[in-house]
Motif scaffolding. Structure first.
Motif, PDB file in Angstrom:
ATOM      1  N   LEU A 208     126.316  55.407  67.995  1.00 48.56           N
ATOM      2  CA  LEU A 208     125.925  55.443  66.088  1.00 48.56           C
ATOM      3  C   LEU A 208     124.090  56.303  66.673  1.00 48.56           C
ATOM      4  O   LEU A 208     124.301  56.844  65.549  1.00 48.56           O
ATOM      5  CB  LEU A 208     126.272  54.416  65.774  1.00 48.56           C
ATOM      6  CG  LEU A 208     126.957  53.462  64.891  1.00 48.56           C
ATOM      7  CD1 LEU A 208     126.996  52.525  64.820  1.00 48.56           C
ATOM      8  CD2 LEU A 208     127.494  54.538  64.116  1.00 48.56           C
ATOM      9  N   VAL A 209     123.449  55.524  67.022  1.00 44.52           N
ATOM     10  CA  VAL A 209     122.328  56.429  67.152  1.00 44.52           C
ATOM     11  C   VAL A 209     122.024  57.751  67.718  1.00 44.52           C
ATOM     12  O   VAL A 209     121.476  59.235  66.961  1.00 44.52           O
ATOM     13  CB  VAL A 209     122.093  55.700  68.584  1.00 44.52           C
ATOM     14  CG1 VAL A 209     120.460  56.810  68.920  1.00 44.52           C
ATOM     15  CG2 VAL A 209     121.407  54.719  67.688  1.00 44.52           C
ATOM     16  N   VAL A 210     123.319  58.235  68.599  1.00 43.65           N
ATOM     17  CA  VAL A 210     123.051  59.525  69.129  1.00 43.65           C
ATOM     18  C   VAL A 210     123.847  60.090  67.143  1.00 43.65           C
ATOM     19  O   VAL A 210     123.241  61.652  67.255  1.00 43.65           O
ATOM     20  CB  VAL A 210     124.911  60.143  69.848  1.00 43.65           C
ATOM     21  CG1 VAL A 210     124.831  61.156  69.584  1.00 43.65           C
ATOM     22  CG2 VAL A 210     123.729  59.801  71.123  1.00 43.65           C
ATOM     23  N   ILE A 233     122.976  69.522  68.833  1.00 43.48           N
ATOM     24  CA  ILE A 233     123.236  70.458  70.742  1.00 43.48           C
ATOM     25  C   ILE A 233     122.872  68.933  71.292  1.00 43.48           C
ATOM     26  O   ILE A 233     124.040  68.993  72.239  1.00 43.48           O
ATOM     27  CB  ILE A 233     122.721  71.262  70.904  1.00 43.48           C
ATOM     28  CG1 ILE A 233     122.998  72.759  70.354  1.00 43.48           C
ATOM     29  CG2 ILE A 233     122.738  71.782  72.211  1.00 43.48           C
ATOM     30  CD1 ILE A 233     122.574  74.147  70.333  1.00 43.48           C
ATOM     31  N   GLY A 234     121.300  68.187  70.992  1.00 45.22           N
ATOM     32  CA  GLY A 234     121.990  67.263  72.018  1.00 45.22           C
ATOM     33  C   GLY A 234     122.393  66.106  71.760  1.00 45.22           C
ATOM     34  O   GLY A 234     123.220  65.449  72.832  1.00 45.22           O
ATOM     35  N   GLY A 235     122.737  66.006  70.480  1.00 37.64           N
ATOM     36  CA  GLY A 235     123.909  65.307  70.262  1.00 37.64           C
ATOM     37  C   GLY A 235     125.427  65.308  70.538  1.00 37.64           C
ATOM     38  O   GLY A 235     126.574  64.117  71.508  1.00 37.64           O
ATOM     39  N   LEU A 236     125.225  66.502  71.020  1.00 42.90           N
ATOM     40  CA  LEU A 236     127.068  67.139  71.378  1.00 42.90           C
ATOM     41  C   LEU A 236     127.075  66.084  73.028  1.00 42.90           C
ATOM     42  O   LEU A 236     128.483  65.457  73.960  1.00 42.90           O
ATOM     43  CB  LEU A 236     126.854  68.189  71.177  1.00 42.90           C
ATOM     44  CG  LEU A 236     128.107  68.641  72.171  1.00 42.90           C
ATOM     45  CD1 LEU A 236     129.721  67.787  71.400  1.00 42.90           C
ATOM     46  CD2 LEU A 236     128.367  69.773  72.021  1.00 42.90           C
ATOM     47  N   LEU A 237     126.264  67.027  73.891  1.00 40.02           N
ATOM     48  CA  LEU A 237     125.606  66.346  75.490  1.00 40.02           C
ATOM     49  C   LEU A 237     125.811  64.772  75.573  1.00 40.02           C
ATOM     50  O   LEU A 237     126.520  64.446  75.879  1.00 40.02           O
ATOM     51  CB  LEU A 237     124.037  67.099  75.633  1.00 40.02           C
ATOM     52  CG  LEU A 237     124.581  68.722  75.567  1.00 40.02           C
ATOM     53  CD1 LEU A 237     123.032  69.263  76.640  1.00 40.02           C
ATOM     54  CD2 LEU A 237     125.663  68.988  76.207  1.00 40.02           C
ATOM     55  N   SER A 238     125.117  64.205  74.313  1.00 39.64           N
ATOM     56  CA  SER A 238     124.890  62.654  74.172  1.00 39.64           C
ATOM     57  C   SER A 238     125.891  62.050  74.216  1.00 39.64           C
ATOM     58  O   SER A 238     126.623  61.584  75.568  1.00 39.64           O
ATOM     59  CB  SER A 238     123.794  62.034  73.741  1.00 39.64           C
ATOM     60  OG  SER A 238     122.451  63.269  73.791  1.00 39.64           O
ATOM     61  N   CYS A 239     127.290  62.764  73.333  1.00 38.70           N
ATOM     62  CA  CYS A 239     128.508  62.249  73.125  1.00 38.70           C
ATOM     63  C   CYS A 239     129.537  62.069  74.830  1.00 38.70           C
ATOM     64  O   CYS A 239     129.905  61.216  74.866  1.00 38.70           O
ATOM     65  CB  CYS A 239     129.037  62.839  72.096  1.00 38.70           C
ATOM     66  SG  CYS A 239     128.737  62.035  70.350  1.00 38.70           S
ATOM     67  N   VAL A 240     128.989  63.768  75.336  1.00 36.85           N
ATOM     68  CA  VAL A 240     129.946  63.561  76.455  1.00 36.85           C
ATOM     69  C   VAL A 240     129.655  62.910  77.441  1.00 36.85           C
ATOM     70  O   VAL A 240     130.375  62.284  78.332  1.00 36.85           O
ATOM     71  CB  VAL A 240     129.845  65.319  76.930  1.00 36.85           C
ATOM     72  CG1 VAL A 240     130.364  65.162  78.631  1.00 36.85           C
ATOM     73  CG2 VAL A 240     130.338  66.658  76.095  1.00 36.85           C
ATOM     74  N   PHE A 241     128.499  62.659  77.974  1.00 34.42           N
ATOM     75  CA  PHE A 241     127.991  61.727  79.525  1.00 34.42           C
ATOM     76  C   PHE A 241     128.206  60.205  78.456  1.00 34.42           C
ATOM     77  O   PHE A 241     129.024  59.610  79.346  1.00 34.42           O
ATOM     78  CB  PHE A 241     125.684  61.863  79.362  1.00 34.42           C
ATOM     79  CG  PHE A 241     126.146  63.046  79.709  1.00 34.42           C
ATOM     80  CD1 PHE A 241     126.690  63.781  80.466  1.00 34.42           C
ATOM     81  CD2 PHE A 241     124.287  63.853  79.169  1.00 34.42           C
ATOM     82  CE1 PHE A 241     126.553  65.060  81.108  1.00 34.42           C
ATOM     83  CE2 PHE A 241     124.461  65.556  79.672  1.00 34.42           C
ATOM     84  CZ  PHE A 241     125.073  65.737  80.403  1.00 34.42           C
ATOM     85  N   LEU A 242     128.112  59.513  77.601  1.00 39.98           N
ATOM     86  CA  LEU A 242     128.181  58.297  76.771  1.00 39.98           C
ATOM     87  C   LEU A 242     129.766  58.161  77.431  1.00 39.98           C
ATOM     88  O   LEU A 242     130.339  57.018  77.322  1.00 39.98           O
ATOM     89  CB  LEU A 242     127.599  58.294  75.643  1.00 39.98           C
ATOM     90  CG  LEU A 242     126.648  58.538  74.838  1.00 39.98           C
ATOM     91  CD1 LEU A 242     126.327  58.097  73.810  1.00 39.98           C
ATOM     92  CD2 LEU A 242     126.250  56.656  76.194  1.00 39.98           C
TER      93      LEU A 242
END
Length: 321
Positions: A208-210, A233-242
């Motif tokens: 949810l934060v992302v 773009i940063g949110g997309l990368l964060s979702c992949v790592f999560l």
């Protein structure tokens, strides 16, 4: 020739006159189990270790102590110590014995609802010596099926139950005269589930934060194009790592779990945000007289709509997924 005929007729007459021998009914065995510990529960390897007491009460000469744990693995490391060297005769004439056993068992974990999944860890036994026609397991009523302070770290204990049923082996085991056989099956089931806090705090809260950070791109003035595009773009990368962080703890399965579907919804939302940011940027480039404040107002409203749609989508996946 006539003598042989008369002798054969006499044999048939006396054989027919003999009373038919009644078949002995199957032995009913009252069976109970008391769970002491479950540890090393490994979802990736579909196994768990169990430590428990198992007992039998019966009448007759058929001894039910020679059993097989159907779903046991690593049987070389399995331990089982009987209560008594000889079966104990009770005042009512019944016999009693049991064992304390410990070993590793196989369970096929269905992870489609992860991280809201629940499972029935089962321990199944069958008698080695007697088929269904000779021995039947019945449930011995017990006040409790597991230890009072029994816990499995990271899981909620929902309860336990015992099932008895028959299982048919559709094989002759290399002996054609068998043509398949049925055995009485005793199954202990412990129901467990992951705590809701694991789903809400450890998985959904970071996501949810992302998502909120990605939606923040629609709240920035269209003149700051670099800042607007960098957030999704940063949110997309964060979702992949999560997503990789929880997937590494799961076995390779051929289907999408619930959390995968939620992340797929997240990817779709971030993609829509990026497309909206790009579209507004193109409008700004084509016409310097475009109403930037009007575009910003529409983007703010879209941010609220997107967030509510995301929450509704997550709720729908949790309810029906």
């Amino acid at each position: 020739m006539q003598t042989k005929y008369l002798l054969a007729s006499a044999i048939l007459f006396f054989a027919a006159a003999l009373p038919a021998q009644e078949e002995e009914p199957p032995t009913s065995v009252a069976t109970g189990m008391y769970l002491m510990n479950i540890y090393d529960l490994n979802v990736s390897e579909y196994t768990f270790y169990a430590d428990f007491y198992l007992w039998f009460k019966w009448q007759g000469e058929r001894d039910p102590m020679n059993i097989e744990f159907v779903n046991a693995v690593e049987k070389w490391a399995f331990t089982g110590a009987p209560f008594h060297e000889e079966n104990v005769e009770k005042p009512d004439g019944s016999l009693y014995n049991g064992m304390r056993a410990e070993g590793r068992f196989y369970h096929s974990f269905d992870l489609r609802r992860f991280p809201l999944d629940r499972h029935d860890l089962d321990i199944r036994i069958e008698n080695v010596d007697y088929p269904l026609e000779e021995l039947i397991y019945e449930t011995d009523p017990a006040k409790s099926l597991f230890r009072k302070d029994f816990v499995i770290p990271g899981w909620r204990i929902l309860g336990a139950r015992i099932d008895t049923h028959s299982y048919f082996y559709d094989t002759d085991f290399g002996e054609p005269e068998l043509n398949g056989s049925s055995f009485s099956n005793f199954t202990y089931k412990l129901s467990i589930a992951r705590p809701l806090s694991y789903f809400v705090l450890k998985l959904m809260l970071p996501l949810l934060v992302v998502i909120v950070a990605s939606l923040g791109a629609l709240l920035i003035h269209p003149n700051y194009m670099d800042a607007r595009i960098s957030l999704p773009i940063g949110g997309l990368l964060s979702c992949v790592f999560l997503q990789q962080s929880y997937s590494s703890a799961l076995p390779d399965v051929g289907y999408m779990v619930l959390m995968d579907k939620i992340y797929l919804l997240s990817y779709m939302l971030i993609a829509i945000i990026m497309l909206r940011v790009i579209r507004v940027g193109n409008i700004r480039k084509r016409s310097k007289e475009a109403d930037m404040l009007g575009l910003l107002g529409r983007d703010k409203r879209l941010a609220g709509v997107f967030f509510l749609l995301f929450l509704a989508g997550v709720g729908g996946l949790v309810w029906w997924g």
